[in-house]
Design an enzyme around this catalytic site. Structure first.
Site, short mmCIF file in Angstrom:
data_model
loop_
_atom_site.label_atom_id
_atom_site.label_comp_id
_atom_site.label_asym_id
_atom_site.label_seq_id
_atom_site.Cartn_x
_atom_site.Cartn_y
_atom_site.Cartn_z
N HIS A 185 1.39 12.25 -5.44
CA HIS A 185 0.36 11.93 -4.45
C HIS A 185 -0.98 11.98 -5.15
O HIS A 185 -1.49 13.06 -5.46
CB HIS A 185 0.42 12.91 -3.28
CG HIS A 185 -0.23 12.40 -2.04
ND1 HIS A 185 -1.30 13.01 -1.44
CD2 HIS A 185 0.04 11.30 -1.29
CE1 HIS A 185 -1.65 12.33 -0.36
NE2 HIS A 185 -0.85 11.29 -0.25
N ASN B 24 5.84 9.16 1.81
CA ASN B 24 5.72 10.12 0.70
C ASN B 24 7.08 10.77 0.41
O ASN B 24 7.21 11.99 0.34
CB ASN B 24 4.69 11.20 1.01
CG ASN B 24 3.26 10.69 0.97
OD1 ASN B 24 3.00 9.59 0.47
ND2 ASN B 24 2.33 11.46 1.49
N GLU C 291 9.22 5.47 0.17
CA GLU C 291 7.93 5.17 -0.44
C GLU C 291 7.84 5.78 -1.82
O GLU C 291 8.34 6.88 -2.08
CB GLU C 291 6.78 5.71 0.42
CG GLU C 291 5.42 5.32 -0.12
CD GLU C 291 4.27 5.94 0.66
OE1 GLU C 291 3.16 5.39 0.60
OE2 GLU C 291 4.48 6.98 1.30
N GLU D 29 3.39 1.76 -3.68
CA GLU D 29 1.93 1.81 -3.74
C GLU D 29 1.58 1.87 -5.23
O GLU D 29 1.80 2.88 -5.89
CB GLU D 29 1.41 3.04 -3.00
CG GLU D 29 -0.10 3.03 -2.83
CD GLU D 29 -0.56 4.17 -1.95
OE1 GLU D 29 -1.02 5.18 -2.52
OE2 GLU D 29 -0.44 4.06 -0.73
N ASP E 272 4.73 6.24 -4.84
CA ASP E 272 3.35 6.06 -5.29
C ASP E 272 3.32 6.13 -6.81
O ASP E 272 3.62 7.18 -7.39
CB ASP E 272 2.45 7.16 -4.72
CG ASP E 272 2.32 7.07 -3.21
OD1 ASP E 272 2.76 6.05 -2.65
OD2 ASP E 272 1.79 8.01 -2.59
#
Length: 762
Positions: A347, A303, A332, A381, A334
């Protein structure tokens, strides 16, 4: 009342301070400037900033905020132009040549400033960099003098540059020292000089010095040679090394002429990087960087966009800048559908703020290779629609250009194994789902198999894909799929399945908890109930070590860690997991271990795993390290001598720390241990413990040693003061290094001593 001038404190480094005071940029800073302090697009306030006469403190003022200041030593670096999220948001208002950012050490927020002119901004940027460089080049004695001088200024309440006895008494309390109340009177000139010498005296060093001095006043080359052999356990070229130390660290020209070292030179040597507990040669890039990627531990972030917790925290590109600047090599992102056709990063299903994906990619392009030239893995992701997946691919290819790896390396077979960090220098690798295998030809829009990277927030999507509730969720854009080369995300089934079917370019991701369930599933049904309790605390095994010798594995924190806390990475490293992703924004023992492991090898973000974890023939089991073919465990002997200038942890008036030192050994299960010294009452300035602690180390290649200083409290939990962590393999001989001594007896142990003279200065 008679008072005494504190100018005695300014003798060290005086010539350089004179230079700073006549420098044009420093003169501008000392005159002061009105600049805009910017916190957001709507919050821009004028503040008056000025460099103090000590050339070590920035003071600023506003009518509402009042007086404030910060130390130059708190500033890590200076960024020019629109190199922060805040300054990017006002790029249309102020040109980049008027903007700059001060980046502070630790977790303090940045200071974004806009000067009235480009010339003024450049003077501040150049001046700050000169001041930072000056501090970094200071010797240990100069740093001590500066530290004491800073405290004197804080204690000099009326600012007249002189101190009475009451001010001295208050000063000592601020410096974490106690003073007898029965003493009274004033400090005359001679008394003040004596007082200063008492503050800087190191009795434990003087005892060590006199033990090796033939005449009690200096160390001859022969004396120094004996100390290097017996105290530092050095063996080669001792006479030449002793002569080099005298030339390098002895401040007295007279002593240099006699080829001798005084107590001042001895103290400077012990406080230098050469006398550090961390072997300086291991701080350089010293490992073989031509092994396959799966043979390295890789510094990794989870994250990365978050600056706070994962429920309501602030998302920012600053998270990527800070992680990459610390040598992180796997970050990372997302990705979700955003407004106006632009994908966003946050998130999912939480109240965290959102940032644009293209801003993240821009920062990656700027900062990916500033701290290290070795490859960065962008772990994606992907929750986006096919349309916005194409936008993701467009931003990656257009913004990153040649930095993005889009094809397998020339001359390397698709079955030839993973390339090395050296092969991939300067490249960014996308980790994500891929249609087909390496080099496969696919249609414009493909359907991925129900195999993919799974996370807590993505499980609902995976279940829908598997049950074919919504076929559109299975659609993958070819453009994005083609950006994935050596890091194709696949779901892990079992170790047996992986041995037979997995490809070298495939990578599986696990939460810290799911890994345990997979380990259970691989076990024989009749033994599962026996091992369930054991696996709750330690799930390592030879099968996983063998799997990680061939393929990459990523481990990340459970979604239940809503406070963005971390798991212990050591147990994951002990089974060879390469990408152990932690929340970099959350301080604690877990990040201390991560920083300790990756503090070696030039801080390049890659650490070569031990040979017994890289070889497919070896069957290393961290739960049974005694199976390794070696003579036996080592004994690590640590002599904790003293500390210097420990910070206050309780700002209450008169509060003084009662420090103790705890030494922790982190490694395979047999190597987990903790020992601590007694506490010293009311002395955080120069506590002396002089205690010896002993540890048994079975697998030194995987061990980390963590030194922790705490403020003892008999009625509640001790307060954290500071820590230092380093790999066992990076400890110098006599001060740090371990040695596998050849022995005829299988159980003979090698003893090594660490003498800590400055164990922790925060």
């Amino acid at each position: 009342m008679q008072k005494c001038d504190t100018s005695i404190l300014k003798k060290k480094g005086k010539s350089f301070l004179v230079f700073l005071r006549v420098d044009a940029d420093l003169r501008w800073m000392r005159a002061g400037s009105v600049m805009r302090k910017v916190k957001s697009r709507t919050w821009k306030k004028q503040r008056y900033f000025r460099l103090q006469d000590d050339c070590a403190t920035i003071w600023y003022k506003s009518e509402k905020a009042g007086n404030a200041h910060f130390s130059i030593s708190d500033v890590e670096t200076v960024r020019e132009g629109h190199q922060s999220e805040v300054l990017l948001s006002i790029a249309d208002e102020f040109p980049p040549d008027r903007c700059f950012t001060l980046v502070f050490r630790g977790r303090r927020g940045n200071l974004d400033l806009v000067a009235e002119s480009a010339e003024e901004a450049q003077s501040w940027v150049r001046g700050m960099r000169k001041l930072i460089e000056n501090l970094e080049s200071m010797g240990e004695q100069e740093k001590l003098d500066q530290w004491i001088c800073d405290w004197f200024k804080k204690a000099d309440k009326n600012g007249d540059g002189r101190m009475n006895f009451k001010e001295v008494q208050d000063l000592l309390k601020m410096m974490n020292m106690d003073m007898n109340e029965h003493h009274s009177g004033t400090l005359e000139d001679d008394e003040f000089v004596l007082f200063y010498k008492l503050l800087t005296e190191r009795p434990e060093v003087r005892r060590l010095f006199q033990q090796h001095s033939s005449d009690g006043h200096t160390l001859s080359l022969w004396d120094l040679e004996v100390f290097l052999r017996e105290g530092q356990l050095e063996q080669e070229n001792l006479r030449e090394h002793a002569a080099e130390l005298v030339l390098c660290y002895e401040p007295s020209d007279t002593a240099k002429t006699r080829q001798a070292m005084t107590i001042d030179g001895f103290l400077m040597y012990l406080g230098s990087p050469e006398g550090s507990v961390f072997n300086p040669s291991r701080k350089q890039l010293y490992q073989d960087m031509r092994q396959p990627l799966c043979h390295y531990f890789i510094c990794s972030s989870h994250n990365t966009y978050l600056m706070e917790n994962q429920l309501r925290g602030h998302s920012s590109v600053e998270g990527y800048i800070r992680a990459l600047s610390r040598g992180c090599r796997c970050v990372e992102v997302d990705c979700w559908d955003g407004p106006n056709g632009e994908p966003i990063v946050y998130h999912g299903y939480t109240l965290t703020s959102k940032i644009l994906f293209k801003d993240v990619v821009s920062v990656m392009g700027q900062y990916a290779f500033k701290a290290s030239q070795y490859p960065v893995i962008l772990s994606m992701e992907n929750h986006c629609s096919v349309e916005q997946q194409r936008v993701l691919a467009h931003h990656l290819t257009c913004i990153l250009g040649d930095k993005l790896l889009q094809n397998a390396l020339e001359g390397r077979s698709v079955s030839g194994g993973l390339p090395s960090p050296e092969d991939l220098k300067g490249k960014i690798l996308l980790k994500g789902k891929k249609i087909g295998g390496l080099g496969a030809s696919v249609s414009a829009v493909g359907e991925d198999s129900p195999v993919g990277d799974v996370s807590e927030e993505d499980e609902r999507l995976e279940m829908e894909e598997e049950n074919h509730h919504d076929d559109t969720l299975r659609r993958k854009a070819k453009e994005l799929s083609d950006c994935v080369v050596y890091c194709k995300s696949v779901r892990f089934s079992s170790f047996k399945h992986a041995r037979i079917h997995s490809k070298f370019y495939e990578i599986s991701s696990f939460t810290e908890f799911k890994l345990r369930s997979f380990k259970l599933r691989d076990m024989h049904p009749s033994t599962k109930h026996i091992h369930t309790l054991f696996l709750c605390c330690c799930w390592t095994g030879a099968d996983f070590v063998h799997h990680n010798s061939r393929q990459l594995t990523r481990i990340y924190p459970s979604g239940f860690r809503t406070d963005s806390s971390n798991f212990n990475p050591q147990e994951m490293w002990s089974v060879g997991c390469q990408i152990v992703a932690l929340n970099f924004q959350t301080a604690g023992v877990e990040m201390d271990l991560n920083d300790g492991l990756f503090g070696q090898n030039g801080r390049c973000g890659y650490v070569l795993k031990p040979l017994f974890m890289r070889s497919a023939e070896k069957q290393f089991d961290p739960e049974h390290p005694q199976m390794l073919d070696r003579s036996g465990p080592l004994t690590l002997t640590i002599q904790v001598i003293s500390g210097q200038q420990l910070p206050k942890v309780n700002q209450k008036e008169g509060s003084i720390v009662d420090p103790l030192v705890r030494v922790e050994l982190h490694g395979v299960p047999l190597d987990q241990a903790k020992l601590e010294t007694h506490h010293i009452e009311n002395n955080g300035f120069n506590p002396i413990w002089d205690e010896t602690l002993k540890f048994t180390v079975h697998v030194p290649e995987l061990a980390l040693v963590r030194f922790v200083v705490e403020d003892y409290d008999k009625t509640s939990k001790n307060d954290f003061v500071g820590q230092f962590t380093l790999p066992f393999s990076c400890i110098q001989q006599g001060k740090e290094t371990y040695n596998h001594a050849a022995s005829k007896q299988n159980k003979t142990k090698t003893e090594n001593i660490i003498s800590l003279l400055d164990i922790c200065t925060v």
